[in-house]
Design an enzyme around this catalytic site. Structure first.
Site, short mmCIF file in Angstrom:
data_model
loop_
_atom_site.label_atom_id
_atom_site.label_comp_id
_atom_site.label_asym_id
_atom_site.label_seq_id
_atom_site.Cartn_x
_atom_site.Cartn_y
_atom_site.Cartn_z
N LYS A 179 -9.35 3.78 45.61
CA LYS A 179 -9.23 5.04 45.39
C LYS A 179 -9.21 5.29 44.19
O LYS A 179 -8.53 5.35 42.89
CB LYS A 179 -8.12 5.81 45.44
CG LYS A 179 -7.10 7.17 44.89
CD LYS A 179 -6.26 8.23 45.60
CE LYS A 179 -6.12 9.06 45.00
NZ LYS A 179 -4.80 9.56 46.38
N SER B 192 -10.19 13.68 43.22
CA SER B 192 -10.66 14.98 43.54
C SER B 192 -10.99 15.34 41.39
O SER B 192 -11.51 15.43 40.77
CB SER B 192 -10.58 15.98 44.30
OG SER B 192 -8.78 16.27 43.47
N GLY B 193 -9.65 14.62 40.91
CA GLY B 193 -9.94 14.49 39.41
C GLY B 193 -9.67 15.75 38.83
O GLY B 193 -10.06 15.79 37.27
N GLY B 194 -9.51 16.67 39.46
CA GLY B 194 -9.75 18.05 38.71
C GLY B 194 -10.44 18.79 39.18
O GLY B 194 -10.86 19.39 38.54
N ARG C 64 -5.60 18.35 44.67
CA ARG C 64 -5.68 19.53 43.92
C ARG C 64 -6.95 19.86 44.44
O ARG C 64 -6.80 21.12 45.25
CB ARG C 64 -6.11 19.84 42.30
CG ARG C 64 -4.61 19.28 41.59
CD ARG C 64 -5.04 19.05 40.10
NE ARG C 64 -5.79 17.40 39.79
CZ ARG C 64 -6.17 16.61 38.80
NH1 ARG C 64 -6.17 17.59 37.65
NH2 ARG C 64 -6.42 15.67 38.67
N ARG D 212 3.53 23.68 38.45
CA ARG D 212 2.25 23.47 39.65
C ARG D 212 3.16 25.10 40.53
O ARG D 212 2.58 25.71 40.21
CB ARG D 212 1.61 22.44 40.53
CG ARG D 212 1.05 21.77 39.20
CD ARG D 212 -0.27 20.76 40.26
NE ARG D 212 -0.95 19.68 39.79
CZ ARG D 212 -0.87 19.40 39.91
NH1 ARG D 212 -1.22 18.78 41.20
NH2 ARG D 212 -1.45 18.38 38.41
N GLU E 272 -5.48 3.01 42.86
CA GLU E 272 -6.27 3.77 42.19
C GLU E 272 -6.05 3.13 40.40
O GLU E 272 -5.29 3.88 40.14
CB GLU E 272 -5.17 4.86 42.82
CG GLU E 272 -5.54 6.24 42.11
CD GLU E 272 -4.86 6.93 42.11
OE1 GLU E 272 -4.25 7.27 43.00
OE2 GLU E 272 -5.23 8.55 41.34
#
Ligand code: 13P
Length: 333
Positions: A225, A266-268, A297, A41, A183
């Site tokens: 989560k 948030s998963g993208g 993210r 990243r 999670e």
């Protein structure tokens, strides 16, 4: 079954920490990318990856002015947990001094799930007790373990194997006085529809709570989560209201009311989309759990893009982070 905890830490403490992490209009910042993912990243943002660059970036996040107004806890990777800020304080010590609980990601990634092609099983139980003892001694308040579930490959065997590992991890955390973030992430990647996401999320959550019960985990001392139930990222999206309604139905059918808080990943998905979904979730007055965020993210992407590795951009990057955290926190109030 009674929950064993280390001397000096009680079930009451676990409950209080789990509530502190999820209630009161704040959420959790996930900054626990592995060395490899974080390096990728950074490089993608034009910053040469190094141990120092990863430290500088995480320092930028943690020391953003007034972060503690919207963030209750920060999830760190093993590397960051052992690093020091430029002022010499370790990350967990600095976090506590800033009013933010330090957490640690303790799973060690995924391997192929035996017997099921293309499915993944999260690892990390080997040596976990020793690692938890060390993290607890260094100030960890909570931990995280992420199971990675794909809609395409989810069958009961995959759900059970990942749920059993999550439960073993959660029980170990509680023995060391550490609150486990549980999670089970149903990935949003792909072009599945809302119904497929709902079905998969329900299947994995049912398996998780069956295994947590079997392992004697104190549900009052965990944070769940999960993903929001959404169509795949490559599919046409539905309204935030629909996401919230379907997500709530799945959670209500699977998550006992004694769980104090649920912090969504948030998963993208874009920041505005997950923030809107969280706002709609919090409009559901009957929800027995605190509903907040544990985004990665969706909170940090703007800050990373703004920073570019330049000291002169730190302040602007911190403002971008705090703006996203405040918007997410406002969604919980
Ligand atoms: P995202 O919010 O970027 O999905 O990350 C949250 C997280 O901690 C994934 O494990």
């Amino acid at each position: 079954m009674t929950t064993m905890t280390t001397p000096g830490s009680t079930a009451t403490d676990l409950h209080a920490v789990a509530r502190q992490m999820t209630a009161g209009g704040r959420g959790i910042l996930a900054a626990d990318e592995s060395i490899r993912t974080m390096s990728q990243r950074l490089e993608a943002a034009g910053v040469p990856a190094s141990e120092t660059a990863r430290r500088d970036y995480r320092q930028l996040l943690l020391t953003a002015p007034a972060l503690a107004d919207s963030v209750s806890g920060i999830i760190l990777s093993d590397e960051t947990f052992g690093q020091s800020l430029t002022d010499g304080r370790s990350f967990p010590v600095a976090a506590r001094e800033l009013g933010i609980l330090p957490g640690i990601k303790v799973d060690t990634g995924t391997v192929p799930c035996p017997g099921v092609e293309d499915a993944l099983l999260t690892q990390g139980l080997d040596g976990l007790d020793d690692r938890l003892e060390s993290y607890a001694a260094r100030g960890a308040a909570f931990a995280k373990w992420r199971a990675v579930i794909s809609v395409e490959t989810l069958v009961p065997q995959v759900a059970e194997a990942n749920a059993a590992a999550l439960a073993g991890y959660a029980a170990a955390c509680q023995r060391h006085g550490i609150v486990p973030i549980v999670e089970p992430e149903v990935l949003a990647t792909g072009s599945h529809d809302l119904v497929a996401s709902a079905k998969a999320t329900r299947m994995i959550l049912e398996a998780v709570f069956t295994e947590l019960d079997r392992a004697g985990v104190d549900l009052g001392g965990i944070v769940l989560k999960p993903n929001f139930v959404t169509p795949g990222l490559d599919s046409r999206q539905v309204s935030a209201r629909t996401v919230a309604t379907v997500t709530y139905d799945v959670l209500r059918a699977t998550v006992p009311g004694v769980v104090p808080g649920i912090a969504f990943l948030s998963g993208g998905h874009p920041t505005a989309r997950v923030t809107a979904a969280l706002t709609e979730m919090n409009r559901i007055e009957a929800a027995p759990w605190a509903l907040t965020f544990s985004f990665g993210r969706a909170l940090v992407n703007d800050a990373l893009a703004t920073w570019e590795g330049r000291p002169a951009h730190v302040s602007a990057a911190q403002k971008a982070l705090v703006a996203n955290c405040e918007a997410a926190a406002a969604a919980t109030r």
